[in-house]
Write an enzyme that holds these catalytic residues in place. Structure first.
Site, mmCIF file in Angstrom:
data_model
loop_
_atom_site.group_PDB
_atom_site.id
_atom_site.type_symbol
_atom_site.label_atom_id
_atom_site.label_comp_id
_atom_site.label_asym_id
_atom_site.label_seq_id
_atom_site.Cartn_x
_atom_site.Cartn_y
_atom_site.Cartn_z
ATOM 1 N N SER A 168 8.815 -14.431 9.085
ATOM 2 C CA SER A 168 8.317 -13.279 8.333
ATOM 3 C C SER A 168 8.532 -12.003 9.155
ATOM 4 O O SER A 168 9.668 -11.660 9.464
ATOM 5 C CB SER A 168 6.844 -13.494 7.980
ATOM 6 O OG SER A 168 6.451 -12.607 6.967
ATOM 7 N N LYS A 220 -5.235 2.801 -8.009
ATOM 8 C CA LYS A 220 -5.701 3.051 -6.642
ATOM 9 C C LYS A 220 -6.151 1.739 -6.004
ATOM 10 O O LYS A 220 -5.963 1.497 -4.820
ATOM 11 C CB LYS A 220 -6.861 4.063 -6.658
ATOM 12 C CG LYS A 220 -7.468 4.345 -5.293
ATOM 13 C CD LYS A 220 -6.431 4.923 -4.349
ATOM 14 C CE LYS A 220 -7.046 5.204 -2.971
ATOM 15 N NZ LYS A 220 -6.029 5.661 -2.022
#
Length: 337
Positions: A168, A220
């Site tokens: 990763s 948001k």
């Protein structure tokens, strides 16, 4: 004996409580001083000289007197030849270790180490970075990768070694290198993105606990830990993950264009030998082998920025060790027969 055992457990609990209170106080103190810059120092070790000392010591111990004298004679010849070539300095290899955590806070040391190397390295030199990381936060490993890219931009050859794991975010760093080495059973790859979080909304409802969240902007906050998640929020969250994955794949393709991303960007990881066949790495070799070989041809230096431990950190670590020792001793001494 039963009484002593119960008393021992009570004492262990009391000590645990005291240490916990002290730990909380230390955390508060540490938090109040967090704005202050962490102080550290740059340490440079001559790896070539250390290896030469090791070889010299082993020869002295293992060779008989006659063979050791012959070795010393040859060594003097080599030193004489070196002194004649002092006007032609050997190229250098700079070694940096990066052992990354989930938040990649080690990047603070990495940036100082890279800056130090770039201040003195030339295009004839090289940088070897030993990466060990299971990945973590995108922005942290993005910055760590950018630090390694500074070396590439300076046209200084960059090599990454993976002895254990670089997946990763760890592979995001590794792929920046001109050449990647890995041990046979090192874990490499995992070009993917994962995000997970618990949701306690049903538990809160069950106990008649209200939770309010106020935002400005439709997205948001897409998913929440305590509120009730919507299907629209889930879809937006998944979209953001997919977009991050696309950026990750584009980043890898920029440095290793020969890779078949359809095969390797599935989130899977592979062992070193499999990674070599897929083109994720360039060769099978441990960092020790590489550095020992380089030390025969170059002057090898290890560059390390060490952050000085704070008093609170030292105290907390000492308290933890003391507590473990007390509990183990009490459990052993007061165990019923």
């Amino acid at each position: 004996m039963e009484f002593l055992y119960e008393y021992g457990l009570f004492l262990a609990k009391a000590v645990t409580l005291v240490v916990a209170i002290v730990a909380v106080i230390l955390v508060v103190v540490a938090s109040s001083t967090r704005h202050k810059a962490e102080k550290g120092e740059l340490k440079i070790t001559n790896v070539t000289a250390k290896l030469e000392e090791l070889v010299h010591g082993l020869k002295e111990e293992l060779l008989d007197k006659k063979a050791y004298k012959a070795y010393e004679k040859e060594l003097k010849k080599q030193e004489k030849a070196k002194s004649k070539q002092e006007g032609e300095p050997k190229p250098k290899s700079f070694v940096i270790d990066f052992k990354g955590s989930i938040d990649a806070h080690e990047v603070e040391s990495l940036r100082k180490e890279v800056s130090a190397v770039l201040a003195i390295a030339t295009k004839e030199d090289e940088v070897i970075v030993n990466v060990e990381s299971g990945g973590g936060m995108v922005h942290g490993y993005g910055l760590a990768s950018s630090q390694l890219d500074r070396i590439r931009q300076a046209e200084i050859p960059l090599t990454v070694c993976v002895d254990k794991v670089a997946v990763s975010g760890g592979y995001m760093m590794a792929c920046v290198a001109n050449k990647i080495y890995a041990a046979p059973f090192a874990i490499v790859g995992s070009i993917g993105v994962v995000a997970q979080l618990p949701n306690f909304n049903r538990l809160l409802k069950k106990h008649d606990i209200d939770y309010e969240q106020h935002t400005a902007g439709d997205f948001k906050r897409t998913l929440t830990v305590f509120g009730e998640n919507t299907e629209e929020g889930r879809q937006k969250f998944q979209q953001e993950i997919e977009e991050t994955h696309v950026l990750f794949k584009e980043f890898v393709a920029q440095y290793r264009p020969e890779l078949s991303l359809e095969k390797v960007a599935t989130g899977e990881h592979w062992f070193g030998k499999q990674a070599l066949e897929l083109g994720l790495i360039d060769d099978i070799r441990t960092s020790d082998d590489l550095i020992m070989k380089k030390a025969q041809e170059r002057d090898v230096y290890k560059v390390q920025y060490q952050i000085k431990k704070k008093l609170a950190d030292k105290f907390a670590h000492g308290a933890s060790l003391t507590l473990n020792a007390i509990v183990n001793r009490l459990a052993e001494k007061n165990r019923p027969v």
